[in-house]
Design a protein around this motif. Structure first.
Motif, PDB file in Angstrom:
ATOM      1  N   PRO A  41      63.347   9.671 -22.010  1.00  0.00           N
ATOM      2  CA  PRO A  41      62.890  10.639 -20.930  1.00  0.00           C
ATOM      3  C   PRO A  41      61.714  10.117 -20.573  1.00  0.00           C
ATOM      4  O   PRO A  41      60.658   9.643 -21.146  1.00  0.00           O
ATOM      5  N   ALA A  42      61.334  10.039 -19.145  1.00  0.00           N
ATOM      6  CA  ALA A  42      60.151   9.601 -18.504  1.00  0.00           C
ATOM      7  C   ALA A  42      59.118  10.470 -18.593  1.00  0.00           C
ATOM      8  O   ALA A  42      59.415  11.577 -18.954  1.00  0.00           O
ATOM      9  N   ASN A  43      57.625  10.064 -18.341  1.00  0.00           N
ATOM     10  CA  ASN A  43      56.636  11.097 -18.238  1.00  0.00           C
ATOM     11  C   ASN A  43      56.766  11.604 -17.252  1.00  0.00           C
ATOM     12  O   ASN A  43      57.002  11.055 -16.138  1.00  0.00           O
ATOM     13  N   LEU A  44      56.338  12.964 -17.076  1.00  0.00           N
ATOM     14  CA  LEU A  44      56.218  13.762 -16.056  1.00  0.00           C
ATOM     15  C   LEU A  44      55.246  13.112 -14.973  1.00  0.00           C
ATOM     16  O   LEU A  44      54.293  12.922 -15.343  1.00  0.00           O
ATOM     17  N   LYS A  45      55.773  13.200 -13.753  1.00  0.00           N
ATOM     18  CA  LYS A  45      54.949  12.841 -12.640  1.00  0.00           C
ATOM     19  C   LYS A  45      54.214  13.986 -12.093  1.00  0.00           C
ATOM     20  O   LYS A  45      54.965  14.754 -11.531  1.00  0.00           O
ATOM     21  N   ILE A  46      52.873  13.972 -12.236  1.00  0.00           N
ATOM     22  CA  ILE A  46      52.184  15.175 -11.853  1.00  0.00           C
ATOM     23  C   ILE A  46      51.593  14.784 -10.191  1.00  0.00           C
ATOM     24  O   ILE A  46      50.763  13.982 -10.273  1.00  0.00           O
ATOM     25  N   THR A  47      52.421  15.437  -9.302  1.00  0.00           N
ATOM     26  CA  THR A  47      52.024  14.938  -8.073  1.00  0.00           C
ATOM     27  C   THR A  47      51.293  16.041  -6.974  1.00  0.00           C
ATOM     28  O   THR A  47      50.908  16.098  -6.017  1.00  0.00           O
ATOM     29  N   ASP A  48      51.376  17.322  -7.605  1.00  0.00           N
ATOM     30  CA  ASP A  48      50.828  18.495  -6.865  1.00  0.00           C
ATOM     31  C   ASP A  48      50.444  19.624  -7.745  1.00  0.00           C
ATOM     32  O   ASP A  48      50.594  19.513  -9.139  1.00  0.00           O
ATOM     33  N   GLU A  49      49.949  20.484  -7.337  1.00  0.00           N
ATOM     34  CA  GLU A  49      49.451  21.717  -7.927  1.00  0.00           C
ATOM     35  C   GLU A  49      50.348  22.395  -8.640  1.00  0.00           C
ATOM     36  O   GLU A  49      50.331  23.130  -9.799  1.00  0.00           O
ATOM     37  N   TYR A  50      51.612  22.859  -8.045  1.00  0.00           N
ATOM     38  CA  TYR A  50      52.581  23.408  -8.827  1.00  0.00           C
ATOM     39  C   TYR A  50      52.980  22.732 -10.085  1.00  0.00           C
ATOM     40  O   TYR A  50      53.036  23.302 -11.058  1.00  0.00           O
ATOM     41  N   ILE A  51      53.250  21.338  -9.865  1.00  0.00           N
ATOM     42  CA  ILE A  51      53.504  20.514 -11.156  1.00  0.00           C
ATOM     43  C   ILE A  51      52.457  20.670 -12.140  1.00  0.00           C
ATOM     44  O   ILE A  51      52.715  21.055 -13.444  1.00  0.00           O
ATOM     45  N   LYS A  52      51.145  20.615 -11.703  1.00  0.00           N
ATOM     46  CA  LYS A  52      50.092  20.914 -12.584  1.00  0.00           C
ATOM     47  C   LYS A  52      50.164  22.008 -13.756  1.00  0.00           C
ATOM     48  O   LYS A  52      50.022  22.315 -14.549  1.00  0.00           O
ATOM     49  N   ASN A  53      50.294  23.038 -12.670  1.00  0.00           N
ATOM     50  CA  ASN A  53      50.418  24.417 -13.289  1.00  0.00           C
ATOM     51  C   ASN A  53      51.438  24.624 -14.334  1.00  0.00           C
ATOM     52  O   ASN A  53      51.273  25.482 -15.332  1.00  0.00           O
ATOM     53  N   TYR A  54      52.419  23.937 -14.087  1.00  0.00           N
ATOM     54  CA  TYR A  54      53.704  24.422 -14.756  1.00  0.00           C
ATOM     55  C   TYR A  54      54.045  22.907 -15.639  1.00  0.00           C
ATOM     56  O   TYR A  54      55.444  23.047 -16.407  1.00  0.00           O
ATOM     57  N   ARG A  55      53.072  22.203 -15.990  1.00  0.00           N
ATOM     58  CA  ARG A  55      53.541  20.867 -16.439  1.00  0.00           C
ATOM     59  C   ARG A  55      53.837  20.832 -18.020  1.00  0.00           C
ATOM     60  O   ARG A  55      54.895  20.224 -18.273  1.00  0.00           O
ATOM     61  N   THR A  56      53.707  21.939 -18.675  1.00  0.00           N
ATOM     62  CA  THR A  56      53.992  22.328 -20.038  1.00  0.00           C
ATOM     63  C   THR A  56      55.468  22.577 -20.144  1.00  0.00           C
ATOM     64  O   THR A  56      56.429  21.590 -20.735  1.00  0.00           O
TER      65      THR A  56
END
Length: 166
Positions: A41-56
């Motif tokens: 699996p690739a590392n999660l690409k954090i591109t916006d606030e939504y992804i940042k908030n639910y990154r875990t």
């Protein structure tokens, strides 16, 4: 003997159409993928606030098996007593699709297919107050709505039971 075989076939096809009043027509909607991603699996690409908030939740989902379109996993988490959110993450690239399903207004994820780009969802259309089955196709990194078919109103307890199916 031929007639009995035809009769049995007819009975099973009627049973299937009653059990699934919204059958898919593969020639219209089923768009297969050629390859299922088996890699790391690739590392999660954090591109916006939504992804940042639910990154875990999103990063944890990348460790699941591929469920959709040959390379996507589906992350799901509760957002209240009768609320669930579904997001799609590309296991190969770590990119989260812009469109997810669920939340307070839906539509709610109904089916995804490992070897197809088709997503089936359901919910109430706020514009007319009717209930629909929605068919989406993955095109690039976007889910495109390709068809809506009206359906019977939804028993919201079914949504709760479906949301926590795992």
């Amino acid at each position: 003997m031929k007639y009995w075989a035809l009769l049995i076939l007819l009975i099973f096809s009627i049973k299937e159409s009653i059990a699934n009043p919204y059958p898919l027509k593969p020639r219209d909607y089923y768009v297969s993928v050629n390859k299922i991603y088996q890699g790391k699996p690739a590392n999660l690409k954090i591109t916006d606030e939504y992804i940042k908030n639910y990154r875990t939740r999103l990063q944890e989902a990348l460790n699941q098996d591929v469920e959709f379109a040959g390379e996507y996993v589906v992350a799901e988490w509760g957002c209240g007593s009768s609320c669930v959110i579904h997001s799609f993450i590309n296991k190969r690239t770590g990119v989260v699709l812009d469109q997810g399903f669920g939340g307070e207004g839906g539509p709610f994820l109904e089916e995804v297919y490992l070897n197809s780009r088709l997503v089936k969802a359901f919910g109430e259309n706020e514009a007319d107050g009717k209930f629909y089955t929605y068919y989406y196709l993955l095109e690039g990194n976007q889910l495109k709505l390709v068809k809506m078919t009206e359906r019977e109103p939804i028993d919201w307890m079914d949504i709760i039971n479906y949301a926590y199916r795992k």
